[in-house]
Design a protein around this motif. Structure first.
Motif, short mmCIF file in Angstrom:
data_model
loop_
_atom_site.label_atom_id
_atom_site.label_comp_id
_atom_site.label_asym_id
_atom_site.label_seq_id
_atom_site.Cartn_x
_atom_site.Cartn_y
_atom_site.Cartn_z
N ARG A 88 0.83 -1.20 0.00
CA ARG A 88 0.00 0.00 0.00
C ARG A 88 0.87 1.25 0.00
NH1 ARG A 88 -2.52 3.80 3.23
NH2 ARG A 88 -1.69 3.08 5.26
N ALA A 89 0.59 2.17 -0.90
CA ALA A 89 1.28 3.46 -0.91
C ALA A 89 0.56 4.41 0.03
CB ALA A 89 1.29 4.04 -2.33
N PRO A 90 1.27 5.38 0.59
CA PRO A 90 0.60 6.34 1.48
C PRO A 90 -0.38 7.21 0.73
CG PRO A 90 2.85 7.04 1.05
CD PRO A 90 2.71 5.67 0.46
N THR A 91 -1.44 7.61 1.39
CA THR A 91 -2.38 8.57 0.81
C THR A 91 -1.72 9.94 0.77
OG1 THR A 91 -3.31 9.18 2.96
CG2 THR A 91 -4.29 7.27 1.82
N ASP A 92 -2.36 10.89 0.11
CA ASP A 92 -1.81 12.25 0.05
C ASP A 92 -1.69 12.86 1.45
OD1 ASP A 92 -1.63 12.08 -2.67
OD2 ASP A 92 -3.45 13.23 -3.07
N ARG A 93 -2.71 12.61 2.29
CA ARG A 93 -2.65 13.14 3.66
C ARG A 93 -1.52 12.50 4.42
NH1 ARG A 93 -3.46 11.78 8.60
NH2 ARG A 93 -4.14 9.68 8.03
N GLU A 94 -1.38 11.18 4.30
CA GLU A 94 -0.30 10.49 4.99
C GLU A 94 1.06 10.98 4.50
OE1 GLU A 94 -2.17 6.10 6.08
OE2 GLU A 94 -1.45 6.50 4.03
N LEU A 95 1.17 11.19 3.19
CA LEU A 95 2.46 11.62 2.64
C LEU A 95 2.87 12.98 3.19
CD1 LEU A 95 4.82 11.15 0.73
CD2 LEU A 95 3.45 12.18 -1.11
N ALA A 96 1.90 13.90 3.28
CA ALA A 96 2.20 15.23 3.82
C ALA A 96 2.67 15.12 5.28
CB ALA A 96 0.96 16.12 3.73
N ASP A 97 1.98 14.26 6.05
CA ASP A 97 2.37 14.09 7.44
C ASP A 97 3.71 13.36 7.57
OD1 ASP A 97 0.28 15.45 8.58
OD2 ASP A 97 -0.92 13.68 9.03
N LEU A 98 3.98 12.43 6.67
CA LEU A 98 5.27 11.72 6.70
C LEU A 98 6.43 12.69 6.48
CD1 LEU A 98 4.35 8.50 4.68
CD2 LEU A 98 5.01 8.59 7.09
N LEU A 99 6.29 13.57 5.50
CA LEU A 99 7.36 14.54 5.24
C LEU A 99 7.53 15.51 6.41
CD1 LEU A 99 6.61 15.22 1.48
CD2 LEU A 99 8.64 14.09 2.40
N PHE A 100 6.41 15.88 7.02
CA PHE A 100 6.47 16.74 8.21
C PHE A 100 7.19 16.01 9.34
CE2 PHE A 100 4.93 18.28 12.25
CZ PHE A 100 4.79 19.65 12.09
N ALA A 101 6.80 14.76 9.58
CA ALA A 101 7.41 13.98 10.67
C ALA A 101 8.90 13.78 10.43
CB ALA A 101 6.71 12.62 10.78
N TRP A 102 9.29 13.61 9.18
CA TRP A 102 10.71 13.40 8.87
C TRP A 102 11.54 14.64 9.20
CZ3 TRP A 102 13.72 9.55 8.60
CH2 TRP A 102 14.96 9.63 7.94
N LYS A 103 10.99 15.82 8.93
CA LYS A 103 11.70 17.06 9.27
C LYS A 103 11.87 17.19 10.78
CE LYS A 103 10.37 19.79 5.22
NZ LYS A 103 9.64 20.99 4.73
N VAL A 104 10.84 16.80 11.53
CA VAL A 104 10.92 16.90 12.98
C VAL A 104 11.91 15.86 13.53
CG1 VAL A 104 9.64 16.69 15.15
CG2 VAL A 104 8.58 17.80 13.17
N ALA A 105 11.86 14.64 13.02
CA ALA A 105 12.72 13.57 13.52
C ALA A 105 14.19 13.93 13.40
CB ALA A 105 12.44 12.28 12.78
N ALA A 140 1.11 4.75 8.66
CA ALA A 140 2.15 4.89 7.64
C ALA A 140 3.47 5.21 8.33
CB ALA A 140 1.79 5.98 6.63
N VAL A 141 4.56 4.82 7.67
CA VAL A 141 5.88 4.92 8.28
C VAL A 141 6.87 5.51 7.29
CG1 VAL A 141 7.74 3.64 9.43
CG2 VAL A 141 5.38 2.81 9.58
N ILE A 142 7.76 6.37 7.79
CA ILE A 142 8.88 6.86 7.01
C ILE A 142 10.16 6.54 7.78
CG2 ILE A 142 8.73 9.22 7.96
CD1 ILE A 142 9.69 10.25 5.21
N GLN A 143 11.12 5.94 7.12
CA GLN A 143 12.37 5.55 7.76
C GLN A 143 13.45 5.42 6.68
OE1 GLN A 143 13.81 1.99 7.98
NE2 GLN A 143 12.01 0.67 7.65
N PRO A 144 14.73 5.42 7.08
CA PRO A 144 15.79 5.38 6.07
C PRO A 144 15.89 4.07 5.33
CG PRO A 144 16.60 6.23 8.16
CD PRO A 144 15.26 5.64 8.43
N GLY A 145 15.62 2.94 6.02
CA GLY A 145 15.92 1.65 5.42
C GLY A 145 17.41 1.36 5.55
N GLY A 146 17.80 0.16 5.11
CA GLY A 146 19.20 -0.20 5.15
C GLY A 146 19.54 -1.26 6.18
N SER A 147 18.54 -1.78 6.89
CA SER A 147 18.77 -2.84 7.86
C SER A 147 18.94 -4.18 7.14
CB SER A 147 17.60 -2.93 8.84
OG SER A 147 17.66 -4.12 9.59
#
Length: 529
Positions: free
Chosen positions: A400-417, A495-502
């Motif tokens: 499943r791909a993120p919805t537009d709302r989820e994508l906006a929040d994911l990018l926001f969360a990534w900046k905060v993280a 929905a989740v945003i993370q670097p990957g690489g594990s």
């Protein structure tokens, strides 16, 4: 070593002419013979002051576009001669070298030239040679010679001469000598740092940093630690360049936390709408965007009202009266914004313990720079973390791909993280953090703590469910196992945003699919220790 030293002959050679005429006139009134060079001598003559050009003393004209003018025994002998050494006095007599009791010198404006973005050749021409040589010589001979390198010390010098009838004390000359060597050290540090950049050398053999005292602090992180605040001369908007409008002096922890707050909120461009970050102990306890600045603050505050008490508030747009009124409802240590309206400042005026800072602009989160941290026996240097990801750089790895709302929040969360101490887990919903887990040894614990704090805040707000339900989650580094991800899913993240690489990315992705989560990978981590 004598204590009082008379001042009969002075050499004035400055790039910054501020206060030069007034100083020279005061010296001349005391009968001090004035020597000078180039533009400094011209300035003094135009003011009607008697001055002898150094070229008259050395017998050589300024040459090579002014590169050679003071590098001469008649100058350095006058600065370095020990007045109580018979051999030195005999050498002065033999070669006709007159003593120089005072050197007033500031340097070619190298730092300012670099800051203006000048080309390589222009920067090279603004490396002063004669000035640092004279300053070092005079400071070495502080037993007899006073060395003034800062305009702000002119009045200090005149007060010293007034107090001691035209003489200076050894303690005064020692203080000036320390400042002189610090100035030449800072100057050389600026030159070497610029050179390393010009050569694109990320790891020069020797690295030097320098700063100018901005404030002596009451104490450091704890009352038993002494501390000071230094600026590095760059013009990056932030706590170091801000204007303080009210409140007592900033403390060590205030400065550290305010810097963290402003750097975080600068991730959100003013043109994209109002944003607010609330910081406690260098970690965000609430970050949000809103239709208005007041709304952004309120949403950030609702993430963790307990931690926000006594926190730092950073805004990405001018502070208005409505937002100021809202912030005034609880005790806040510092508010920092690009500017503030008269009405907002008037509201804050009644809060004597609140510091209001304005920066004039936001910091550029993508601008290059260096950070350094001391360790025992050395220090670590690295590029500033100015990494960003664009939506088209994200890689969807789940069914499943993120919805537009989820994508906006994911990018926001990534900046905060990026601005949360690792291990960092950030829950975001509708453009606001709802839970932040920071600085834990286990990513599972960070995910769990963030969810617990979100649930606790939901209860305090009288919500029917945990605010983390329906949120997205950002992890500053990869999930080494699926357990941390499952904690986020259990809290209600979708929905989740993370670097990957594990090594276990496939296992983590499979767990996300099984839970119906959308997951995107950035390929970039944001550890913040």
């Amino acid at each position: 070593m004598s204590n009082l030293a008379p001042l009969t002959r002075a050499l004035l050679s400055v790039s910054d002419k501020t206060g030069l005429v007034d100083l020279a006139r005061a010296l001349a009134d005391r009968g001090v013979e004035l020597l000078s060079t180039g533009g400094s001598a011209r300035t003094l003559r135009e003011a009607g002051l008697p001055v002898k050009d150094v070229a008259e003393v050395t017998g050589f004209p300024e040459m090579m576009d002014g590169r050679v003018k003071t590098l001469h025994p008649m100058v350095h002998g006058g600065l370095l001669a020990l007045r109580d050494n018979d051999a030195h006095l005999a050498a002065m007599e033999e070669h006709g070298i007159g003593p120089i009791d005072l050197l007033v010198a500031n340097l070619y404006p190298f730092e300012e030239t670099v800051a203006k973005g000048a080309d390589y050749d222009t920067c090279i021409e603004n490396i002063d040679i004669g000035g640092p040589a004279m300053i070092r010589a005079a400071a070495k001979n502080h037993a007899f010679v006073s060395t003034v390198t800062d305009v702000e010390d002119y009045q200090l010098l005149l007060a010293e001469l007034e107090t001691h009838d035209g003489q200076t004390t050894l303690a005064f000359r020692q203080q000036l000598a320390q400042r002189a060597y610090a100035r030449t050290a800072a100057y050389d540090a600026a030159v070497s740092t610029w050179f390393a950049g010009a050569l694109d050398d990320p790891a020069p053999r020797r690295r030097a940093f320098a700063g100018t005292l901005a404030q002596t602090l009451r104490y450091g992180e704890n009352p038993h630690q002494s501390a000071s605040f230094y600026t590095d001369g760059t013009d990056r908007p932030g706590v170091a360049t801000a204007k303080q409008h009210q409140g007592k002096e900033l403390s060590y922890n205030n400065i550290n936390d305010t810097d963290a707050a402003f750097e975080l909120v600068s991730e959100f461009l003013p043109a994209d709408g109002p944003a607010c970050a609330i910081i406690k102990h260098a970690n965000p306890c609430g970050v949000a965007r809103g239709a208005t600045l007041k709304e952004a603050y309120a949403k950030a505050f609702d993430c963790d009202r307990t931690s926000a008490f006594g926190g730092i508030v950073a805004l990405n747009q001018p502070l208005d009266a409505q937002t100021a009124e809202e912030i005034s409802q609880i005790f806040t240590e510092v508010v920092i914004a690009p500017s503030a309206s008269d009405e907002a400042r008037a509201l804050f005026a009644a809060k004597k313990n609140l510091r209001l800072l304005t920066t004039g602009a936001m910091a550029d989160p993508r601008a290059p720079g260096l950070t350094f941290r001391q360790v025992s026996g050395g220090f670590l240097v690295q590029d500033k973390d100015n990494g960003h990801v664009a939506p088209d750089e994200l890689r969807v790895v789940t069914k499943r791909a993120p919805t537009d709302r989820e994508l906006a929040d994911l990018l926001f969360a990534w900046k905060v993280a990026k601005h949360v101490k690792s291990n960092a887990i950030v829950y975001v919903k509708d453009g606001a953090t709802v839970g932040v887990g920071a600085g834990q040894m286990s990513r599972v614990d960070s995910a769990n703590i963030a969810a617990i704090k979100a649930a606790r805040m939901g209860e305090a707000l009288g919500l029917s469910e945990n605010p983390a339900k329906g949120s997205v989650v950002a992890s500053d580094a990869f999930f080494p196992f699926a357990d941390g991800l499952m904690e986020a899913a259990a809290a209600g993240a979708t929905a989740v945003i993370q670097p990957g690489g594990s090594m276990r990315d496939d296992e983590v992705i499979a767990a996300a699919d099984a839970a119906g989560l959308a997951m995107v990978l950035t390929g970039m981590r944001h550890f913040r220790h």
